[in-house]
Design a protein around this motif. Structure first.
Motif, PDB file in Angstrom:
ATOM      1  N   GLU A  43      -2.470   8.213  -0.786  1.00  0.00           N
ATOM      2  CA  GLU A  43      -3.307   7.033  -0.968  1.00  0.00           C
ATOM      3  C   GLU A  43      -4.782   7.332  -0.731  1.00  0.00           C
ATOM      4  O   GLU A  43      -5.647   6.631  -1.250  1.00  0.00           O
ATOM      5  CB  GLU A  43      -2.848   5.898  -0.049  1.00  0.00           C
ATOM      6  CG  GLU A  43      -1.550   5.263  -0.464  1.00  0.00           C
ATOM      7  CD  GLU A  43      -1.627   4.585  -1.822  1.00  0.00           C
ATOM      8  OE1 GLU A  43      -2.679   4.003  -2.179  1.00  0.00           O
ATOM      9  OE2 GLU A  43      -0.620   4.665  -2.553  1.00  0.00           O
ATOM     10  N   TRP A  65       0.823  -1.214   0.000  1.00  0.00           N
ATOM     11  CA  TRP A  65       0.000   0.000   0.000  1.00  0.00           C
ATOM     12  C   TRP A  65       0.855   1.262   0.000  1.00  0.00           C
ATOM     13  O   TRP A  65       0.516   2.245  -0.638  1.00  0.00           O
ATOM     14  CB  TRP A  65      -0.925  -0.041   1.220  1.00  0.00           C
ATOM     15  CG  TRP A  65      -1.976   1.008   1.250  1.00  0.00           C
ATOM     16  CD1 TRP A  65      -3.112   1.060   0.485  1.00  0.00           C
ATOM     17  CD2 TRP A  65      -2.012   2.140   2.103  1.00  0.00           C
ATOM     18  NE1 TRP A  65      -3.843   2.165   0.826  1.00  0.00           N
ATOM     19  CE2 TRP A  65      -3.199   2.845   1.807  1.00  0.00           C
ATOM     20  CE3 TRP A  65      -1.165   2.637   3.092  1.00  0.00           C
ATOM     21  CZ2 TRP A  65      -3.553   4.013   2.461  1.00  0.00           C
ATOM     22  CZ3 TRP A  65      -1.528   3.795   3.741  1.00  0.00           C
ATOM     23  CH2 TRP A  65      -2.708   4.474   3.432  1.00  0.00           C
ATOM     24  N   LEU A  66       1.986   1.203   0.708  1.00  0.00           N
ATOM     25  CA  LEU A  66       2.880   2.362   0.795  1.00  0.00           C
ATOM     26  C   LEU A  66       3.946   2.381  -0.302  1.00  0.00           C
ATOM     27  O   LEU A  66       4.747   3.305  -0.372  1.00  0.00           O
ATOM     28  CB  LEU A  66       3.567   2.390   2.168  1.00  0.00           C
ATOM     29  CG  LEU A  66       2.654   2.672   3.359  1.00  0.00           C
ATOM     30  CD1 LEU A  66       3.379   2.369   4.665  1.00  0.00           C
ATOM     31  CD2 LEU A  66       2.167   4.111   3.321  1.00  0.00           C
ATOM     32  N   ARG A  75       2.926   9.882   1.836  1.00  0.00           N
ATOM     33  CA  ARG A  75       2.489   8.653   1.154  1.00  0.00           C
ATOM     34  C   ARG A  75       1.093   8.244   1.594  1.00  0.00           C
ATOM     35  O   ARG A  75       0.274   7.824   0.780  1.00  0.00           O
ATOM     36  CB  ARG A  75       3.474   7.508   1.398  1.00  0.00           C
ATOM     37  CG  ARG A  75       4.766   7.706   0.654  1.00  0.00           C
ATOM     38  CD  ARG A  75       5.593   6.457   0.651  1.00  0.00           C
ATOM     39  NE  ARG A  75       6.888   6.722   0.070  1.00  0.00           N
ATOM     40  CZ  ARG A  75       7.651   5.815  -0.488  1.00  0.00           C
ATOM     41  NH1 ARG A  75       7.271   4.555  -0.517  1.00  0.00           N
ATOM     42  NH2 ARG A  75       8.821   6.135  -1.002  1.00  0.00           N
ATOM     43  N   ILE A  76       0.820   8.375   2.892  1.00  0.00           N
ATOM     44  CA  ILE A  76      -0.511   8.031   3.392  1.00  0.00           C
ATOM     45  C   ILE A  76      -1.554   8.985   2.807  1.00  0.00           C
ATOM     46  O   ILE A  76      -2.606   8.545   2.329  1.00  0.00           O
ATOM     47  CB  ILE A  76      -0.532   8.070   4.938  1.00  0.00           C
ATOM     48  CG1 ILE A  76       0.331   6.924   5.489  1.00  0.00           C
ATOM     49  CG2 ILE A  76      -1.967   7.974   5.460  1.00  0.00           C
ATOM     50  CD1 ILE A  76       0.609   7.010   6.976  1.00  0.00           C
TER      51      ILE A  76
END
Length: 98
Positions: A96, A58-59, A92-93
């Motif tokens: 997303e 995910w990251l 990055r979070i």
């Protein structure tokens, strides 16, 4: 917002884990923690390994960059994200969820 903490080797990501879920997913932010679900059962570390693999993907990181620091048997866990500082991890979070 997620309460990221600095670490000498990267950043600490607090998560709220749900093992035995219907699907593997990152479901948002809950009480300052990233909510992450896995289909793996919480036995013999299988769910923790699945969570680390899911977070890495995910990251956009290698699996070796994600390590469980605390909460082995608890839904409240902390993962060490190696090689990223809190600012980079936060970006990055955020990316997303956009």
């Amino acid at each position: 917002m997620i309460e990221l903490k600095p670490h000498a080797e990267g950043a600490i990501l607090p998560i709220h884990a749900h093992a035995g879920a219907r699907r593997n997913e990152v479901g948002g932010i809950r009480n300052g923690r990233l909510k992450v679900s896995t289909t793996q059962a919480p036995e013999k570390g299988k769910a923790n390994a699945a969570l680390a693999k899911l977070l890495a993907g995910w990251l956009g990181l290698r699996r070796s960059q994600v390590a469980l620091l605390s909460g082995e048997t608890s839904p409240r866990k902390e993962f060490l994200i190696l090689g990223l500082d809190c600012g980079e991890l936060a970006q990055r979070i955020k990316a997303e969820f956009e």
